[in-house]
Design a protein around this motif. Structure first.
Motif, short mmCIF file in Angstrom:
data_model
loop_
_atom_site.label_atom_id
_atom_site.label_comp_id
_atom_site.label_asym_id
_atom_site.label_seq_id
_atom_site.Cartn_x
_atom_site.Cartn_y
_atom_site.Cartn_z
N LEU A 15 5.64 -3.09 -3.55
CA LEU A 15 5.75 -2.48 -2.23
C LEU A 15 5.70 -0.96 -2.32
O LEU A 15 6.16 -0.37 -3.30
N ILE A 16 5.16 -0.34 -1.26
CA ILE A 16 5.16 1.11 -1.11
C ILE A 16 5.56 1.41 0.33
O ILE A 16 5.18 0.67 1.25
N PRO A 17 6.32 2.48 0.58
CA PRO A 17 6.61 2.85 1.97
C PRO A 17 5.32 3.18 2.73
O PRO A 17 4.46 3.92 2.24
N GLY A 18 5.17 2.61 3.92
CA GLY A 18 4.03 2.91 4.76
C GLY A 18 4.20 4.24 5.47
O GLY A 18 5.19 4.96 5.25
N PRO A 19 3.29 4.60 6.35
CA PRO A 19 3.36 5.89 7.05
C PRO A 19 4.66 6.09 7.82
O PRO A 19 5.12 7.23 7.97
N ASP A 20 5.25 5.00 8.33
CA ASP A 20 6.51 5.13 9.07
C ASP A 20 7.74 4.90 8.20
O ASP A 20 8.86 4.84 8.70
N GLY A 21 7.53 4.75 6.90
CA GLY A 21 8.64 4.59 5.96
C GLY A 21 9.03 3.15 5.68
O GLY A 21 9.79 2.90 4.75
N THR A 22 8.52 2.20 6.45
CA THR A 22 8.85 0.80 6.20
C THR A 22 7.97 0.27 5.07
O THR A 22 6.81 0.68 4.94
N PRO A 23 8.48 -0.65 4.25
CA PRO A 23 7.70 -1.11 3.10
C PRO A 23 6.52 -1.98 3.50
O PRO A 23 6.61 -2.79 4.42
N VAL A 24 5.42 -1.78 2.78
CA VAL A 24 4.23 -2.62 2.96
C VAL A 24 3.81 -3.15 1.60
O VAL A 24 4.04 -2.53 0.55
N LEU A 25 3.19 -4.32 1.62
CA LEU A 25 2.77 -4.97 0.40
C LEU A 25 1.52 -4.31 -0.17
O LEU A 25 0.53 -4.12 0.55
N VAL A 26 1.56 -3.98 -1.45
CA VAL A 26 0.39 -3.49 -2.16
C VAL A 26 -0.26 -4.64 -2.92
O VAL A 26 -1.47 -4.85 -2.84
N GLU A 27 0.54 -5.38 -3.68
CA GLU A 27 0.04 -6.52 -4.42
C GLU A 27 1.13 -7.57 -4.55
O GLU A 27 2.32 -7.25 -4.60
N LEU A 28 0.71 -8.81 -4.65
CA LEU A 28 1.58 -9.92 -5.00
C LEU A 28 1.08 -10.45 -6.33
O LEU A 28 -0.05 -10.95 -6.43
N GLU A 29 1.87 -10.34 -7.37
CA GLU A 29 1.46 -10.68 -8.72
C GLU A 29 2.03 -12.04 -9.11
O GLU A 29 3.23 -12.18 -9.34
N LEU A 47 -4.98 -10.70 0.07
CA LEU A 47 -4.25 -9.81 0.98
C LEU A 47 -4.59 -10.10 2.44
O LEU A 47 -3.73 -9.98 3.32
N ASP A 48 -5.83 -10.48 2.71
CA ASP A 48 -6.21 -10.82 4.08
C ASP A 48 -5.41 -12.01 4.59
O ASP A 48 -4.97 -12.04 5.75
N GLU A 49 -5.23 -13.01 3.73
CA GLU A 49 -4.47 -14.20 4.13
C GLU A 49 -3.01 -13.85 4.40
O GLU A 49 -2.41 -14.33 5.37
N LEU A 50 -2.45 -13.02 3.54
CA LEU A 50 -1.05 -12.64 3.74
C LEU A 50 -0.89 -11.80 5.00
O LEU A 50 0.09 -11.96 5.75
N SER A 51 -1.83 -10.91 5.24
CA SER A 51 -1.77 -10.10 6.46
C SER A 51 -1.85 -10.99 7.70
O SER A 51 -1.11 -10.80 8.67
N ALA A 52 -2.75 -11.99 7.66
CA ALA A 52 -2.88 -12.90 8.79
C ALA A 52 -1.61 -13.72 9.01
O ALA A 52 -1.32 -14.16 10.13
N ALA A 53 -0.83 -13.89 7.94
CA ALA A 53 0.43 -14.63 8.04
C ALA A 53 1.59 -13.75 8.49
O ALA A 53 2.74 -14.21 8.56
N GLY A 54 1.30 -12.48 8.77
CA GLY A 54 2.34 -11.59 9.29
C GLY A 54 2.99 -10.69 8.26
O GLY A 54 3.94 -9.98 8.58
N VAL A 55 2.49 -10.71 7.03
CA VAL A 55 3.05 -9.84 5.99
C VAL A 55 2.49 -8.42 6.19
O VAL A 55 1.27 -8.25 6.30
N PRO A 56 3.35 -7.40 6.24
CA PRO A 56 2.83 -6.03 6.36
C PRO A 56 2.13 -5.63 5.06
O PRO A 56 2.76 -5.60 4.00
N THR A 57 0.85 -5.36 5.13
CA THR A 57 0.07 -5.02 3.95
C THR A 57 -0.66 -3.70 4.17
O THR A 57 -0.82 -3.23 5.29
N VAL A 58 -1.10 -3.11 3.07
CA VAL A 58 -1.93 -1.90 3.16
C VAL A 58 -3.27 -2.30 3.79
O VAL A 58 -3.91 -3.25 3.33
N PRO A 59 -3.72 -1.62 4.85
CA PRO A 59 -5.03 -1.95 5.43
C PRO A 59 -6.12 -1.86 4.37
O PRO A 59 -6.19 -0.88 3.63
N THR A 60 -6.94 -2.89 4.31
CA THR A 60 -7.92 -2.98 3.23
C THR A 60 -9.28 -3.39 3.78
O THR A 60 -9.36 -4.29 4.61
#
Length: 305
Positions: A262-276, A102-115
């Motif tokens: 995906l799950i809606p984030g605090p502002d309603g936009t989708p964020v990544l929970v997991e990539l399976e 998830l850290d790698e995907l976040s660094a690549a600009g993917v909106p992810t759940v802060p972890t």
């Protein structure tokens, strides 16, 4: 007992990799057997750690439900590295079975759940905001060993610390994420992608209802039941899924399947929970034509192999 000897006929042979507890496959995976047979493919459920299996005797080895590897990850990824014509490939398995990807995907600009990550023996200080948080191991599936904690509650704080100590004592790295409350109403959306002539193509989407009701107190490691219904993925969800897949190391052309949760984030936009990418449930029974599309994806991979 499965016959692992080469048949006299010339049909392609495909191993559908599972575990001892699901030696005849998960119910959902069995839906692909008839479509594969109709396409002239011999498909066999095979337990991944069965020492008697000749993996080289298969034209394709498809990871499906080897769900007992969580406490044996190194053994599992070493096994994957030895298996020819494995999909998804062994390097993807190694990368994807530790959720620190998830850290790698976040660094690549993917909106992810802060972890945040907690190593075994490392002290952990509860976040100052005292909101709701999820704690789970970085190697896990099916919400096993996963708990939801309201850190404004002193009892929950104690249980969260006990959960982290329990994971650390087992040598497991833990992850801590804020609980996204939108899952209680909107649920989680899983977008399923299957191999096609031009690479991964969107197949269908499902909704998973909320699963976490409270702390994990270590009573058992059983899978928690899932409430699954069909869902139409909206453009925002499709966009995040596309950005996620674009960031997969090595590209997606060699993948048989992918599931983007995906799950809606605090502002309603989708964020990544997991990539399976290793052994996801594909929910074939929740979309018309999905078993046939999966069979066609396997045919595509056989052609490439």
């Amino acid at each position: 007992m499965t016959d692992h000897h080469q048949p006299a006929r010339g049909e392609p042979r495909v191993a559908l990799v599972t575990c001892t507890a699901l030696a005849d496959l998960d119910e959902d995976d069995r839906l692909v057997l008839a479509p594969l047979s109709a396409r002239g493919i011999i498909a066999e459920p095979v337990v991944w750690d069965d020492p008697g299996v000749d993996w080289a005797g298969y034209d394709l080895v498809v990871l499906r439900s080897p769900w007992d590897y969580m406490f044996r990850r190194e053994e599992f990824v070493t096994w994957a590295g030895r298996v020819p014509r494995l999909v998804n490939p062994a390097d993807v398995v190694r990368w994807n079975t530790d959720k620190r990807y998830l850290d790698e995907l976040s660094a690549a600009g993917v909106p992810t759940v802060p972890t945040s990550w907690v190593l075994p023996g490392e002290p952990w200080q509860p976040p100052a905001d005292r909101g709701e948080y999820v704690i789970k191991p970085v190697v896990s599936a099916g919400s096993q060993d996963t708990g939801r904690y309201d850190l404004a509650d002193p009892r929950h704080r104690d249980l969260a610390l006990a959960h982290l100590r329990r994971l650390g004592a087992a040598g497991r790295v833990a992850m801590v994420q804020p609980y996204l409350t939108a899952v209680d109403t909107a649920g989680e959306t899983a977008l399923l992608f299957l191999a096609g002539p031009d690479g991964l193509a969107f197949s269908h989407a499902i909704r998973k209802g909320p699963m976490l009701t409270g702390p994990d107190e270590g009573a058992d490691g059983l899978y928690k039941p899932e409430e699954i219904t069909a869902r139409t993925a909206d453009p925002a969800q499709r966009g995040v899924a596309a950005k996620t897949l674009a960031a997969v190391p090595g590209g997606t052309d060699r993948l048989l399947y992918a599931r983007v949760d995906l799950i809606p984030g605090p502002d309603g936009t989708p964020v990544l929970v997991e990539l399976e990418l290793t052994e996801p449930s594909l929910f074939l029974g929740h979309a018309d034509g999905a078993p046939e599309r999966f069979a066609d994806a396997i045919v595509t991979q056989l052609t490439r192999a």
